[in-house]
Design an enzyme around this catalytic site. Structure first.
Site, PDB file in Angstrom:
ATOM      1  CD  GLU A   1      -0.007  -1.509   8.892  1.00 54.73           C
ATOM      2  OE1 GLU A   1       1.074  -1.002   8.621  1.00 54.73           O
ATOM      3  OE2 GLU A   1      -0.140  -2.695   9.242  1.00 54.73           O
TER       4      GLU A   1
HETATM    5  C1  LIG Z   1       0.206   6.256   1.017  1.00 49.58           C
HETATM    6  C2  LIG Z   1       0.627   4.843   1.211  1.00 49.58           C
HETATM    7  C3  LIG Z   1       1.447   4.515   2.287  1.00 49.58           C
HETATM    8  C4  LIG Z   1       1.884   3.197   2.467  1.00 49.58           C
HETATM    9  N1  LIG Z   1       2.766   2.899   3.473  1.00 49.58           N
HETATM   10  C5  LIG Z   1       3.371   1.671   3.489  1.00 49.58           C
HETATM   11  C6  LIG Z   1       4.458   1.395   4.379  1.00 49.58           C
HETATM   12  O1  LIG Z   1       4.851   2.225   5.205  1.00 49.58           O
HETATM   13  N2  LIG Z   1       5.064   0.186   4.296  1.00 49.58           N
HETATM   14  C7  LIG Z   1       4.673  -0.766   3.408  1.00 49.58           C
HETATM   15  O2  LIG Z   1       5.270  -1.832   3.377  1.00 49.58           O
HETATM   16  N3  LIG Z   1       3.632  -0.542   2.561  1.00 49.58           N
HETATM   17  C8  LIG Z   1       2.978   0.647   2.579  1.00 49.58           C
HETATM   18  N4  LIG Z   1       1.944   0.901   1.706  1.00 49.58           N
HETATM   19  C9  LIG Z   1       1.493  -0.173   0.831  1.00 49.58           C
HETATM   20  C10 LIG Z   1       0.138  -0.720   1.226  1.00 49.58           C
HETATM   21  O3  LIG Z   1       0.219  -1.396   2.447  1.00 49.58           O
HETATM   22  C11 LIG Z   1      -0.343  -1.602   0.057  1.00 49.58           C
HETATM   23  O4  LIG Z   1      -0.648  -0.730  -1.004  1.00 49.58           O
HETATM   24  C12 LIG Z   1      -1.526  -2.456   0.425  1.00 49.58           C
HETATM   25  O5  LIG Z   1      -1.135  -3.429   1.366  1.00 49.58           O
HETATM   26  C13 LIG Z   1      -2.147  -3.166  -0.776  1.00 49.58           C
HETATM   27  O6  LIG Z   1      -1.176  -3.749  -1.599  1.00 49.58           O
HETATM   28  P1  LIG Z   1      -1.195  -3.429  -3.171  1.00 49.58           P
HETATM   29  O7  LIG Z   1      -1.256  -1.966  -3.334  1.00 49.58           O
HETATM   30  O8  LIG Z   1      -0.069  -4.139  -3.815  1.00 49.58           O
HETATM   31  O9  LIG Z   1      -2.573  -4.023  -3.675  1.00 49.58           O
HETATM   32  P2  LIG Z   1      -2.850  -5.531  -4.165  1.00 49.58           P
HETATM   33  O10 LIG Z   1      -2.207  -6.487  -3.239  1.00 49.58           O
HETATM   34  O11 LIG Z   1      -2.526  -5.627  -5.589  1.00 49.58           O
HETATM   35  O12 LIG Z   1      -4.421  -5.607  -3.955  1.00 49.58           O
HETATM   36  C14 LIG Z   1      -5.342  -4.910  -4.804  1.00 49.58           C
HETATM   37  C15 LIG Z   1      -6.754  -5.120  -4.292  1.00 49.58           C
HETATM   38  O13 LIG Z   1      -7.077  -6.502  -4.384  1.00 49.58           O
HETATM   39  C16 LIG Z   1      -7.482  -7.009  -3.134  1.00 49.58           C
HETATM   40  N5  LIG Z   1      -6.920  -8.357  -2.978  1.00 49.58           N
HETATM   41  C17 LIG Z   1      -5.640  -8.748  -3.107  1.00 49.58           C
HETATM   42  N6  LIG Z   1      -5.522 -10.059  -2.874  1.00 49.58           N
HETATM   43  C18 LIG Z   1      -6.755 -10.527  -2.602  1.00 49.58           C
HETATM   44  C19 LIG Z   1      -7.299 -11.796  -2.248  1.00 49.58           C
HETATM   45  N7  LIG Z   1      -6.518 -12.863  -2.130  1.00 49.58           N
HETATM   46  N8  LIG Z   1      -8.621 -11.871  -2.022  1.00 49.58           N
HETATM   47  C20 LIG Z   1      -9.418 -10.800  -2.110  1.00 49.58           C
HETATM   48  N9  LIG Z   1      -8.960  -9.575  -2.428  1.00 49.58           N
HETATM   49  C21 LIG Z   1      -7.659  -9.441  -2.666  1.00 49.58           C
HETATM   50  C22 LIG Z   1      -6.955  -6.042  -2.076  1.00 49.58           C
HETATM   51  O14 LIG Z   1      -7.805  -5.990  -0.952  1.00 49.58           O
HETATM   52  C23 LIG Z   1      -6.954  -4.716  -2.838  1.00 49.58           C
HETATM   53  O15 LIG Z   1      -8.199  -4.082  -2.707  1.00 49.58           O
HETATM   54  C24 LIG Z   1       1.452   2.199   1.565  1.00 49.58           C
HETATM   55  C25 LIG Z   1       0.599   2.528   0.504  1.00 49.58           C
HETATM   56  C26 LIG Z   1       0.209   3.831   0.309  1.00 49.58           C
HETATM   57  C27 LIG Z   1      -0.663   4.147  -0.874  1.00 49.58           C
END
Ligand SMILES: Cc1cc2nc3c(=O)[nH]c(=O)nc-3n(C[C@H](O)[C@H](O)[C@H](O)COP(=O)(O)OP(=O)(O)OC[C@H]3O[C@@H](n4cnc5c(N)ncnc54)[C@H](O)[C@@H]3O)c2cc1C
Length: 592
Positions: free
Chosen positions: A435
């Site tokens: 989220e």
């Molecule tokens: C168990 C589980 C359930 C999930 N359920 C859903 C779901 O139902 N629907 C759905 O759509 N998604 C879902 N997700 C996905 C989840 O919402 C994403 O994993 C999350 O939003 C982060 O995206 P990412 O993993 O691509 O990380 P990234 O976007 O690659 O980010 C990696 C890290 O970098 C930081 N970061 C990224 N950009 C910036 C910036 N500009 N400035 C500072 N920091 C930054 C982030 O805070 C994070 O700590 C789920 C994930 C898991 C593991």
């Protein structure tokens, strides 16, 4: 096996003594008298402790299985889901026009906390459905509402939200999933979504996916994203289920916690989808779901912390280790119980004072959502929008920290799966990530919400706290123990906001480097505000002579702990913020 007992008395205290729910002018709140809410909360509490909590370790151990394209949930989940459905719990706060019970959202949040505390992975199936219901309810056409909402209110059909793709989670502008317009007004959706919670399972007849995708030829980046309804089974005109749509589960993710919830890779292969809301304005519609989901996720942090805390208390009273330094407390036993030791007390008080403060904060937030929706109050909408990243980020960071503290009370036994404390920490961990990861919540708070509407909601909050402090300065004891520390913390929050305003324009890194500290500073001020309100309410209740004096005295003592031991963290957060971006940005990437 861990147990869970719903803290009904505490919910009642917050709803009635603090928020004065039934006196509120919000439409529908007049029905929320003590007897009514007590009946609902008692019943929900029973389901939580007797039906859902025993399934929590089952879900953790068995997890979900994908067999021949079909996801199977752990043993007992379907029967429990049917029970929830039959009792009308899935539509508690949903629109009666679509089969809901029409209760205020605050009651959905209260019962949701109980169900989540008892079994977070299980409760997500209904939570996501509720979010999808809200998005369709607000942005859908009449026909879409008639087609989907009754079955979603009853959870005969469940919902999902599909944003994340392998190469984009935070930066959704990079999205590749495509939506090709068709002559009949529908779209063909193609692409892959990953990590989709409750993406598929065997507890409902249909799954209604809300999917973000780009219509070719639209604007680049996030401005070209639209939202679509993509049912697993197409729905015939008479409402019956038709052909299987072009959506399938590619894989179930293996993960750290919430094993009972199916986290799916979803493949869309020219699946039929229907535009929800306006083309290219998908993020607006998705935000309806996400704002609600963010409060829900914040509540997951608090709920799991509550469940972990309850078990840590039982263990601390039972486990005999060492003697109290001030004199033996259990002379007939070989040692005293853990709870005599000040450091164990500290850990338990940290948890208790967080959980109770957070509960008040979450219910206050839910009341604001009711006020915004039911009274169409723009000021309440602005305020809840400001507080949403705080509710999500602060409650999940702190909730996880509390679950770890509860695990620590068990010593080595906390690390051994048999005791169930490891599940709490593993489950709570994801709430800090999904989220919108908490770092992103902090960016949202500092970069958007603080300055939204020219800073009006933020100024309104500072003013609200200032007025509250003035109005309650008369009681010397309350003033010294609650109002003065709250005033100090609130001034620190304003000083941090001022620093961002003065320095963020010159160099945005000065604001962004302090964003997580700001979110925590903000969270502590909100909980300090809640504790001050609760202490005053408890004191009034004590003076009236009605009710359980021990409960109110405990409340005040717990509040004192928060103000004395937790709230001072605001000074540290302010110091860090004022140090600006330089210490954070000093190293070249090569030097890490
Ligand atoms: C168990 C589980 C359930 C999930 N359920 C859903 C779901 O139902 N629907 C759905 O759509 N998604 C879902 N997700 C996905 C989840 O919402 C994403 O994993 C999350 O939003 C982060 O995206 P990412 O993993 O691509 O990380 P990234 O976007 O690659 O980010 C990696 C890290 O970098 C930081 N970061 C990224 N950009 C910036 C910036 N500009 N400035 C500072 N920091 C930054 C982030 O805070 C994070 O700590 C789920 C994930 C898991 C593991």
């Amino acid at each position: 096996m861990p147990s869970y007992t719903a803290p009904v008395k505490d919910f009642q205290f917050v709803l009635h003594d603090v928020l004065k729910a039934s006196e509120s002018a919000i439409p529908g709140y007049d029905e929320l008298d003590r007897d009514f809410t007590s009946a609902i909360l008692e019943e929900a509490g029973k389901i939580a402790s007797e039906v859902l909590a025993p399934l929590n370790p089952v879900g953790d151990q068995q997890g979900c299985r994908l067999e021949n394209g079909v996801v199977h949930t752990p043993e007992g989940f379907k029967a429990a889901f049917d029970q929830l459905r039959e009792g009308g719990w899935t539509g508690l706060d949903c629109d009666p026009d679509f089969g809901g019970q029409g209760m205020p959202y605050v009651m959905g949040v209260a019962t949701g906390e109980m169900f989540t505390a008892a079994n977070m992975a299980f409760t997500m199936y209904q939570g996501l459905t509720h979010g999808a219901y809200s998005a369709i309810h607000i942005h859908g056409t009449d026909q879409q509402k008639q087609t989907y909402l009754p079955k979603m209110v009853s959870c005969e059909w469940t919902g999902t939200m599909n944003l994340t793709e392998p190469h984009c989670g935070t930066d959704l502008g990079l999205m590749r999933t495509k939506a090709e317009p068709q002559e009949d007004g529908s779209y063909k959706i193609s692409g892959q979504k990953i990590f989709i919670s409750a993406g598929d399972h065997d507890m409902s007849d249909n799954v209604i996916h809300l999917v973000l995708a780009k219509i070719p030829g639209g604007p680049d980046g996030i401005k070209g994203v639209s939202l679509f309804i993509v049912p697993k089974f197409l729905v015939n005109e008479d409402g019956s289920l038709g052909a299987r749509n072009g959506v399938s589960v590619g894989k179930l993710e293996e993960k750290m916690g919430i094993h009972g919830n199916a986290t799916c890779v979803m493949n869309y292969d020219e699946a039929t989808g229907y535009l929800l809301g306006t083309a290219h304005k998908g993020m607006r519609a998705m935000f309806t779901m996400m704002n609600e989901a963010r409060l829900g996720v914040g509540m997951q942090g608090l709920a799991v912390a509550e469940a972990a805390y309850q078990n840590a208390v039982i263990y601390a009273k039972d486990r005999l280790q060492g003697r109290a330094v001030t004199g033996t407390q259990n002379p007939d036993g070989p040692a005293d119980p853990l709870i005599v030791h000040p450091d164990i007390r500290r850990a338990l008080m940290d948890q208790k004072s967080f959980v109770e403060g957070a509960r008040a904060f979450a219910l206050w937030g839910a009341q604001m959502i009711d006020q915004a929706r039911r009274s169409e109050d723009a000021a309440a909408e602005g305020m809840i929008s400001l507080l949403t990243p705080v509710l999500k980020g602060f409650l999940t960071d702190e909730g996880f920290a509390c679950a770890v503290q509860a695990q620590q009370v068990y010593g080595g036994h906390g690390y051994i799966e048999e005791w169930g404390m490891s599940q709490f920490t593993r489950d709570a961990r994801i709430a800090m990530i999904y989220e919108g990861a908490n770092g992103i919540q902090a960016l949202d708070l500092v970069g958007r919400k603080l300055a939204a509407e020219g800073g009006k909601p933020a100024m309104a909050l500072f003013e609200m706290i200032k007025t509250f402090c003035k109005e309650n300065a008369g009681d010397e004891e309350i003033a010294k123990q609650f109002i003065e520390p709250l005033k100090t913390a609130s001034k620190q929050l304003q000083e941090a906001a001022m620093y961002f305003m003065q320095n963020g324009m010159k160099n945005p890194n000065h604001a962004l480097a302090g964003s997580t500290d700001f979110l925590h500073l903000f969270g502590h001020v909100c909980l300090g505000f809640m504790w001050s309100k609760m202490a005053i309410a408890a004191k009034e209740a004590l003076a009236s002579g009605a009710g359980d004096a021990a409960f109110y005295e405990t409340k005040i003592a717990t509040g004192r702990y928060y103000m004395a031991r937790r709230l001072p963290a605001t000074a540290m957060h302010l110091q860090r913020i004022l140090s600006g971006a330089d210490p954070v940005m000093a190293l070249d990437a090569a030097n890490f």
